[in-house]
Motif scaffolding. Structure first.
Motif, PDB file in Angstrom:
ATOM      1  N   UNK A  21      12.103  -1.062 -10.551  1.00  0.00           N
ATOM      2  CA  UNK A  21      10.739  -0.578 -10.334  1.00  0.00           C
ATOM      3  C   UNK A  21      10.076  -1.324  -9.177  1.00  0.00           C
ATOM      4  N   UNK A  22      10.336  -2.615  -9.084  1.00  0.00           N
ATOM      5  CA  UNK A  22       9.737  -3.409  -8.007  1.00  0.00           C
ATOM      6  C   UNK A  22      10.193  -2.923  -6.645  1.00  0.00           C
ATOM      7  N   UNK A  23      11.465  -2.520  -6.534  1.00  0.00           N
ATOM      8  CA  UNK A  23      11.980  -1.995  -5.266  1.00  0.00           C
ATOM      9  C   UNK A  23      11.269  -0.709  -4.873  1.00  0.00           C
ATOM     10  N   UNK A  24      10.893   0.074  -5.865  1.00  0.00           N
ATOM     11  CA  UNK A  24      10.228   1.353  -5.604  1.00  0.00           C
ATOM     12  C   UNK A  24       8.780   1.151  -5.171  1.00  0.00           C
ATOM     13  N   UNK A  25       8.084   0.213  -5.824  1.00  0.00           N
ATOM     14  CA  UNK A  25       6.638   0.110  -5.642  1.00  0.00           C
ATOM     15  C   UNK A  25       6.169  -1.051  -4.764  1.00  0.00           C
ATOM     16  N   UNK A  26       7.097  -1.778  -4.140  1.00  0.00           N
ATOM     17  CA  UNK A  26       6.671  -2.938  -3.364  1.00  0.00           C
ATOM     18  C   UNK A  26       6.231  -2.590  -1.946  1.00  0.00           C
ATOM     19  N   UNK A  27       6.510  -1.366  -1.510  1.00  0.00           N
ATOM     20  CA  UNK A  27       6.167  -0.988  -0.132  1.00  0.00           C
ATOM     21  C   UNK A  27       4.656  -1.100   0.123  1.00  0.00           C
ATOM     22  N   UNK A  28       4.301  -1.750   1.217  1.00  0.00           N
ATOM     23  CA  UNK A  28       2.898  -1.905   1.578  1.00  0.00           C
ATOM     24  C   UNK A  28       2.371  -0.608   2.176  1.00  0.00           C
ATOM     25  N   UNK A  29       1.212  -0.186   1.710  1.00  0.00           N
ATOM     26  CA  UNK A  29       0.586   1.038   2.203  1.00  0.00           C
ATOM     27  C   UNK A  29      -0.413   0.666   3.295  1.00  0.00           C
ATOM     28  N   UNK A  30      -0.329   1.282   4.484  1.00  0.00           N
ATOM     29  CA  UNK A  30      -1.301   0.983   5.531  1.00  0.00           C
ATOM     30  C   UNK A  30      -2.735   1.188   5.029  1.00  0.00           C
ATOM     31  N   UNK A  31      -3.619   0.267   5.363  1.00  0.00           N
ATOM     32  CA  UNK A  31      -4.990   0.342   4.856  1.00  0.00           C
ATOM     33  C   UNK A  31      -5.707   1.617   5.291  1.00  0.00           C
ATOM     34  N   UNK A  32      -5.394   2.099   6.509  1.00  0.00           N
ATOM     35  CA  UNK A  32      -6.057   3.326   6.962  1.00  0.00           C
ATOM     36  C   UNK A  32      -5.622   4.525   6.130  1.00  0.00           C
ATOM     37  N   UNK A  33      -4.368   4.493   5.640  1.00  0.00           N
ATOM     38  CA  UNK A  33      -3.876   5.585   4.800  1.00  0.00           C
ATOM     39  C   UNK A  33      -4.548   5.531   3.440  1.00  0.00           C
ATOM     40  N   UNK A  34      -4.632   4.329   2.856  1.00  0.00           N
ATOM     41  CA  UNK A  34      -5.308   4.178   1.563  1.00  0.00           C
ATOM     42  C   UNK A  34      -6.748   4.663   1.672  1.00  0.00           C
ATOM     43  N   UNK A  35      -7.440   4.242   2.733  1.00  0.00           N
ATOM     44  CA  UNK A  35      -8.835   4.626   2.923  1.00  0.00           C
ATOM     45  C   UNK A  35      -8.986   6.133   3.065  1.00  0.00           C
ATOM     46  N   UNK A  36      -8.102   6.745   3.856  1.00  0.00           N
ATOM     47  CA  UNK A  36      -8.176   8.192   4.079  1.00  0.00           C
ATOM     48  C   UNK A  36      -7.886   8.961   2.800  1.00  0.00           C
ATOM     49  N   UNK A  37      -6.886   8.512   2.034  1.00  0.00           N
ATOM     50  CA  UNK A  37      -6.545   9.189   0.788  1.00  0.00           C
ATOM     51  C   UNK A  37      -7.666   9.058  -0.245  1.00  0.00           C
TER      52      UNK A  37
END
Length: 270
Positions: free
Chosen positions: A172-188
């Motif tokens: 599970x850690x391998x699946x969810x450890x990817x960092x999400x760009x802050x601009x993408x989080x903000x836009x979503x």
């Protein structure tokens, strides 16, 4: 993965059967549908994709995209792969996009399946204090391991996490450890806040399946009940001990419900 003209990276699995489009939620790779792809692709052609700004897709345009604009991208992707119609399945934010796809392209959607999502509207889906604090923490994480642990605690009930082996936690850690760009989080997040299909859902005239995780920390379970009331003839299935990570926590049950829904629709039983 293939690259669409829009810059969206996508992949198709399966060689026969009616087409299925899987739409993932906020900040997640399309490959997070990994527990569903092998099962669904045995009887269907299955398309997954990465949202713009994530994975192998092109960067998200400045200012982001609204839910309707993301739905347009899905419609164009269907055209590009040559699918006249498809079953549409979406989870969380992906379920919101799926609602817009269905409302905007009713002639192209064979059926709709919504998991752990919302019709939106004023203060809905308002994040719980629990989920809001977790998102703030993930943005400040200095390590992939710390980020993965926080995401797991947001997606799954503690009682479920306690049952997992060390190997399962690492997976599970391998699946969810990817960092999400802050601009993408903000836009979503901006798109989710503006999302509101409540005034239009009564127009839907197709088979709709709604899967409700009853222990969801991210989207209030009652939001699925609202969808069920607004969409005439929809079928609601509850998962009593499931969290927002229902795709992995309840893989077999979810796959069974999705497959049964698709089979019934294709056989014109519903």
């Amino acid at each position: 993965m293939n690259k669409a003209k829009s810059g969206i990276a996508y992949q198709i699995y399966g060689d026969e059967g009616t087409p299925v489009v899987l739409i993932m939620g906020l900040g997640m790779l399309g490959s997070v549908w990994g527990c569903q792809i092998p099962v669904l692709s045995k009887k269907h052609r299955v398309l997954i994709f990465d949202h713009l700004g994530i994975g192998e897709s092109d960067p998200l345009p400045r200012g982001g995209k609204s839910m309707a604009e993301m739905a347009i991208d899905v419609g164009r992707l269907l055209e590009e792969v040559g699918w006249e119609s498809a079953h549409v399945i979406g989870i969380s934010m992906g379920g919101m996009i799926a609602q817009h796809v269905t409302l905007m392209y009713p002639h192209r959607v064979r059926s709709l399946s919504l998991l752990a999502t919302s019709a939106g509207g004023v203060l809905s889906p308002a994040p719980t204090t629990h989920s809001f604090m977790f998102w703030l923490k993930t943005l400040g994480c200095k390590s992939n391991e710390q980020r993965a642990q926080l995401v797991k605690e947001l997606l799954f009930p503690k009682s479920y996490l306690k049952t997992l082996s060390k190997e399962q936690h690492e997976h599970l850690s391998q699946i969810y450890q990817r960092k999400i760009p802050k601009n993408v989080v903000s836009a979503h997040v901006k798109a989710v806040i503006a999302h509101n299909t409540k005034p239009s859902l009564h127009l839907l005239q197709l088979p709709v399946l709604i899967l409700r995780p009853d222990c969801d920390y991210l989207v209030a379970p009652s939001e699925n009940d609202v969808l069920h009331r607004l969409i005439k003839g929809s079928r609601l299935v509850s998962f009593p001990n499931a969290g927002h990570g229902i795709l992995r926590q309840c893989t077999d049950e979810v796959n069974k419900e999705l497959l049964a829904h698709l089979v019934a629709v294709d056989a014109k039983q519903i």
